[in-house]
Design an enzyme around this catalytic site. Structure first.
Site, PDB file in Angstrom:
ATOM      1  N   GLU A 286      -6.461   6.547  -1.107  1.00  0.00           N
ATOM      2  CA  GLU A 286      -6.329   5.400  -0.206  1.00  0.00           C
ATOM      3  C   GLU A 286      -6.913   4.147  -0.852  1.00  0.00           C
ATOM      4  O   GLU A 286      -6.375   3.044  -0.708  1.00  0.00           O
ATOM      5  CB  GLU A 286      -7.011   5.680   1.132  1.00  0.00           C
ATOM      6  CG  GLU A 286      -6.382   6.791   1.954  1.00  0.00           C
ATOM      7  CD  GLU A 286      -4.910   6.557   2.272  1.00  0.00           C
ATOM      8  OE1 GLU A 286      -4.468   5.387   2.271  1.00  0.00           O
ATOM      9  OE2 GLU A 286      -4.201   7.542   2.504  1.00  0.00           O
TER      10      GLU A 286
ATOM     11  N   HIS B 280       0.835  -1.206   0.000  1.00  0.00           N
ATOM     12  CA  HIS B 280       0.000   0.000   0.000  1.00  0.00           C
ATOM     13  C   HIS B 280       0.870   1.257   0.000  1.00  0.00           C
ATOM     14  O   HIS B 280       0.679   2.167  -0.821  1.00  0.00           O
ATOM     15  CB  HIS B 280      -0.907  -0.040   1.233  1.00  0.00           C
ATOM     16  CG  HIS B 280      -1.728   1.184   1.478  1.00  0.00           C
ATOM     17  ND1 HIS B 280      -3.096   1.185   1.419  1.00  0.00           N
ATOM     18  CD2 HIS B 280      -1.386   2.457   1.810  1.00  0.00           C
ATOM     19  CE1 HIS B 280      -3.559   2.391   1.695  1.00  0.00           C
ATOM     20  NE2 HIS B 280      -2.524   3.188   1.945  1.00  0.00           N
ATOM     21  N   GLU B 281       1.830   1.308   0.917  1.00  0.00           N
ATOM     22  CA  GLU B 281       2.634   2.526   1.067  1.00  0.00           C
ATOM     23  C   GLU B 281       3.650   2.698  -0.064  1.00  0.00           C
ATOM     24  O   GLU B 281       3.788   3.781  -0.621  1.00  0.00           O
ATOM     25  CB  GLU B 281       3.357   2.526   2.423  1.00  0.00           C
ATOM     26  CG  GLU B 281       2.444   2.458   3.638  1.00  0.00           C
ATOM     27  CD  GLU B 281       1.533   3.671   3.779  1.00  0.00           C
ATOM     28  OE1 GLU B 281       1.759   4.688   3.097  1.00  0.00           O
ATOM     29  OE2 GLU B 281       0.563   3.590   4.565  1.00  0.00           O
TER      30      GLU B 281
ATOM     31  N   HIS C 121       0.841   4.226  -2.973  1.00  0.00           N
ATOM     32  CA  HIS C 121       1.061   5.680  -3.009  1.00  0.00           C
ATOM     33  C   HIS C 121       2.267   6.065  -3.866  1.00  0.00           C
ATOM     34  O   HIS C 121       2.359   7.201  -4.321  1.00  0.00           O
ATOM     35  CB  HIS C 121       1.237   6.216  -1.591  1.00  0.00           C
ATOM     36  CG  HIS C 121       0.005   6.139  -0.753  1.00  0.00           C
ATOM     37  ND1 HIS C 121      -1.230   6.561  -1.203  1.00  0.00           N
ATOM     38  CD2 HIS C 121      -0.190   5.684   0.518  1.00  0.00           C
ATOM     39  CE1 HIS C 121      -2.129   6.384  -0.255  1.00  0.00           C
ATOM     40  NE2 HIS C 121      -1.529   5.849   0.799  1.00  0.00           N
TER      41      HIS C 121
END
Length: 716
Positions: free
Chosen positions: A500, A442-443, A447
Site C-alpha cells: 500500500e 494508486h490502483e 498496484h
C-alpha cells in the site's frame, strides 16, 4: 471513563450509498443478474461475523431479533420505560449500526473493538423489556448470556484484533502463536495451497508431535470431488501432523453457491457464465484454484454493465468482501484515458526498465456505483485479483467506487483537524478531486506496476542474471523468488502495508505529471491546487494514522494508515523544512498539533524524497530482499518518543481529536426486481439489515449460532 476510541460517538456520520438511478437504467435481465449476485454477497458477508470475534455472531442475532419485531422508532418508548435517556438510546442505535456496518464488534478500519456507549445494566434492561424477550424469554436470555461477558470487555487482549497475545482472532485457535502460523504457512506452501480460504486450529499432539487442522471454507464437507486439488487428508510435515478438511462455514457457503447458480441464468456473456461456474466450484468445494480460474474469466469480461467480485485481503483467510456494482460511464471514461496513457507513464517511475513488467497488461478501469458491498467496511478503490501471479502475467482490473467517494470524504470545516486555517478552505474544495486522482494512480499504476524476479520450478529465470543490477548497490541481482514463493508468503506480516505504501508513493510521484492531471480535467493553477492538496492530505493522513498504532504491542492495526505514517516520516526527513509538524495548544486549551507543507518545494524537495524512497521499496520487492525490506519499512514505521517528534505523545493528541469513520447505508433488492433504499441514519442502517433476509432470516440466524457454538471452545 472509557477511552473514546472504544465507542462510536452519537453524531457519527452515516450516509446512504446512492445507486437508484444507476439500477433503474439496467435492463430487467441485468437487474436480476445484479439481484442474485447481491443475495450471494450478503450471505457470504455473514461469514465475516464468524471471522471477527467469538461474540460477534451472537450479538448480531440478538440485535436482529430485537429489531425484527420492533423498529427503532417503536423500540424508543420501550427504552424510555426501561430507564434509558435519549442519548443512551441513540448510543444503542449507533452501536447496532456499527456492528452491522463492520460485520462485527471490531472496527474494519483499524481492528479496534467498540462497545456500547451506555451502562451495561441499562442495555440489559432494554433487552429484557423488548418484545422479542416477551415472546421468547428463554432464548433471549440465553443469547444475552452468551455475548454479555465479552460485549463490554476491554481487557488488553480484547481491545484489538491480533494473533496470540496481540489480540483476538478467529482465523487461528486461541492456542496458536506466530510460530504456529509460520509453520502452517510453510506447510501450505509445500502443497501449493493458498491461505486465503483457510483457518488454522491447533488440536493437540499425536505421538509427541503437534497436531493442526486446516479448514477450507466450502459448502461440501466430505466427498472426493476436487479432493486432490484441495489436498484434503492427513500429512506429516516438519515433525507435526496436519489435517486438511473442508466444510468451514458450510451452510452459508451453500447459500452463496445457490445464488451464484441462479445468477448464471442472467449472465450477459460466456465469460460471465464461466466465471460464475468457477466461483460456484470454489465456494462449494473449497478450491482457491477454481476461484483463480474464475478471476481469469472476470479479467476477460471487459466493460460489463454489472460488476461482481468476491475477494479477500492478503494475510487473512476466508471470504472477507464481495461487491456488486453498476458502471458509472462518465467517470469510467476518465479512467479509460489513464489506462491508455499507462505505457507512457510507467517509464516515468524511478526504477530501471528491468524492474518493470515485460508487458503492461491493460486492465479494465471503471468507476462503479456500489449496489452491494458485503463484508467489513467499504474502500474507495480496489485493484484485484489479489493473486500476484495472475496480476504479473495475465492482468487485473481496477475499480473506483464512485458513490463511496462522493460521500465518504466530505469534511466539515469545524471538524477539520491539524491544519492551519489558511489551508482549510483549499483542502475542503480540492480534497475530493485530488483523492480521485490519487485513487486512480494508486490502483492502476501503483498496484499494477513493478516486476518480481522469479526462478520457476524448472530453474528458468524471468530476468537476465548476467546484466540486471541492483540500482541501489550496483551489484548483480543476488536474490529472487523461488518455486511457489509469492510476495505475500515471503514478506508475510508487512506485505500488505508495504505494498500500500508503494502504491501511495506512485500516486504522489505521478500526480506531478501534467498529462495525468489533464486526463482528470485539471490544468494550470487548478492543477497545482490538486497537487498541493493531494500531498497535504497524505502527510495529514500520516499523522491521523497514529490512531491505528498500539503502543502496548508495538503493532499497527491498519495497513493503509501505517503506509501513510511511513510516508510522513520520509517527507519529514526531507531537506529545507519541506514538511513541518508542531505540537501546540488548541483554542479549547487542550493539546493540539499543526502540520504544514511548503507547496513551493513539492516539485523539487518532495519529488526527490519520494523518488528515492519509492525506488528502494521496489528494489526490495523485486528481489525478494525480505531482510532489507523489513529493515527499511519497519524503521520508518517505528512510533517512538525520541528524535525531533514525540510520536507517542502526538498519538494521544490524535486520539483526543479524532473523528469517527463514516458508516454507509446500502439498499436491498427484492421481488422481481425492486430496489429498496433507506434513510441516512442509524435507524435506516438497522432497517436495511432487518429486511435483508426476508425469506430465511431465522434459519440463517440459527446456522450462525450453531457455527459459533461449535467453535466456542477453540478460542479459550
Amino acid at each position: 471513563m472509557v477511552d473514546s476510541q472504544y465507542y462510536l460517538p452519537n453524531d457519527v456520520g452515516i450516509s446512504a450509498l446512492e445507486c437508484g438511478e444507476a439500477f433503474r437504467l439496467l435492463s430487467p435481465k441485468e437487474q436480476l443478474y445484479a439481484h442474485y449476485l447481491s443475495r450471494a454477497s450478503w450471505y457470504g458477508g455473514l461469514v465475516v461475523l464468524l471471522q471477527t470475534s467469538p461474540e460477534s455472531a451472537s450479538i448480531y442475532v440478538l440485535l436482529q431479533r430485537m429489531f425484527r419485531l420492533q423498529s427503532p422508532a417503536q423500540l424508543e418508548s420501550v427504552a424510555t420505560a426501561a430507564g434509558l435517556t435519549a442519548d443512551e438510546y441513540q448510543a444503542f442505535l449507533v452501536y447496532a449500526a456499527g456492528l452491522y456496518a463492520n460485520m462485527g464488534n471490531y472496527k474494519s478500519f483499524g481492528d479496534t473493538k467498540f462497545i456500547p456507549n451506555l451502562p451495561q445494566e441499562k442495555l440489559k434492561a432494554l433487552v429484557w423489556q423488548c418484545q422479542a424477550f416477551q415472546d421468547s424469554p428463554t432464548e433471549m436470555e440465553a443469547l444475552w448470556s452468551t455475548c454479555a461477558p465479552l460485549l463490554y470487555s476491554l481487557d488488553d487482549k480484547h481491545k484489538q484484533l491480533g494473533l496470540g497475545d496481540k489480540g483476538i482472532t478467529t482465523y487461528f485457535s486461541g492456542n496458536c502463536s506466530l510460530n504456529d502460523a509460520e509453520l502452517a504457512q510453510r506447510f501450505l506452501d509445500s502443497k501449493s495451497l493458498s491461505a486465503y480460504n483457510t483457518r488454522l486450529f491447533k488440536t493437540g499432539g499425536v505421538e509427541g508431535k503437534e497436531s493442526y487442522e486446516v479448514r477450507l471454507a466450502s459448502a461440501v464437507q466430505k466427498g472426493e470431488h476436487l479432493s486432490t486439488e484441495t489436498h484434503c487428508g492427513q500429512y506429516e510435515f516438519e515433525n507435526a501432523m496436519f489435517t486438511v478438511r473442508r466444510g468451514d462455514y458450510a451452510p452459508l457457503m451453500k447459500k452463496v453457491s445457490e445464488n451464484l447458480e441462479k445468477a448464471q441464468a442472467y449472465a450477459a456473456n460466456e465469460n460471465q457464465r464461466r466465471m460464475l461456474e468457477e466461483y460456484v466450484r470454489s465456494f462449494t468445494f473449497g478450491s482457491v484454484d477454481s476461484h483463480k480460474e474464475g478471476s481469469r474469466y472476470w479479467i476477460k469480461d471487459k466493460g460489463p454493465i454489472v460488476e461482481r467480485y468476491p475477494y479477500t485481503q492478503p494475510g487473512q483467510g476466508g471470504f472477507d468482501y464481495c461487491f456488486v456494482a453498476v458502471v458509472n460511464k462518465a467517470m469510467s471514461a476518465r479512467f479509460a484515458k489513464l489506462v491508455s496513457s499507462a505505457e507512457v507513464l510507467l517509464p516515468e517511475l524511478p526504477w530501471p526498465a528491468a524492474f518493470e513488467k515485460d508487458t503492461f497488461l491493460k486492465p479494465d478501469f471503471t468507476s462503479l456505483d456500489v449496489l452491494t458491498f458485503a463484508g467489513s467496511g467499504i474502500p474507495a478503490g480496489i485493484n484485484i485479483p489479489n493473486y500476484d501471479d495472475i496480476r504479473q502475467t495475465e492482468g487485473f482490473k481496477n475499480v473506483s467506487l464512485g458513490n463511496v467517494l462522493a460521500v465518504a470524504y466530505a469534511t466539515q470545516k469545524d471538524k477539520l483537524t491539524f491544519l492551519n486555517e489558511s489551508d482549510k478552505d483549499v483542502y475542503i474544495k480540492w480534497k475530493g478531486p485530488s483523492f480521485e486522482v490519487q485513487v486512480g494512480l494508486h490502483e492502476l499504476l501503483g498496484h499494477g506496476s513493478g516486476k518480481l524476479f522469479v526462478q520457476d520450478e524448472k530453474g528458468n529465470f524471468n530476468f537476465d542474471q548476467e546484466s540486471v543490477r541492483n540500482p541501489e548497490t550496483g551489484e548483480l541481482i543476488s536474490s529472487w523468488y523461488k518455486g511457489g514463493e509469492t510476495w505475500d508468503s515471503r514478506f508475510s506480516t508487512i506485505a500488505s502495508s508495504y505494498e500500500e505504501c508503494r502504491a501511495e508513493c506512485v500516486g504522489l510521484y505521478l500526480c506531478l505529471n501534467k498529462e495525468v492531471l489533464g486526463i482528470f480535467g485539471h490544468e494550470g493553477e487548478l492543477a497545482e491546487e490538486v497537487i498541493y492538496v493531494n500531498w497535504l492530505n497524505m502527510v495529514r493522513s500520516g499523522l491521523l494514522g497514529l490512531e491505528f498504532y498500539t503502543p502496548e504491542s508495538k503493532s499497527w492495526r491498519q495497513a493503509h494508515m501505517q503506509a501513510r505514517f511511513v510516508i510522513l516520516r520520509v517527507l519529514l526527513e526531507a531537506a529545507d523544512g519541506f514538511v513541518t509538524l508542531e505540537e501546540c495548544t488548541g483554542s479549547d486549551g487542550r493539546p493540539d498539533a499543526l502540520i504544514a507543507l511548503d507547496r513551493a518545494k513539492i516539485h523539487t524537495v518532495g519529488k526527490t524524497a519520494i523518488q528515492r524512497f519509492l525506488c528502494k521499496l521496489q528494489v526490495h520487492k523485486s528481489t525478494a530482499d525480505v531482510e532489507g525490506g523489513r529493515a527499511l519499512y519497519e524503521g520508518y514505521s517505528a512510533v517512538t518518543s525520541t528524535g525531533l517528534h514525540d510520536f507517542l505523545r502526538l498519538r494521544e493528541t490524535v486520539l483526543l481529536r479524532k473523528e469517527a469513520r463514516k458508516m454507509f447505508v446500502q439498499a436491498n433488492t427484492c421481488g422481481s426486481v425492486e430496489l429498496v433504499e433507506y434513510e441516512s441514519s442509524a435507524a435506516g442502517l438497522i432497517r436495511s439489515f432487518t429486511e435483508r433476509f426476508p425469506e430465511d432470516a431465522k434459519e440463517v440466524e440459527a446456522e450462525l449460532l450453531e457455527l459459533s457454538k461449535r467453535d466456542a471452545p477453540c478460542w479459550c
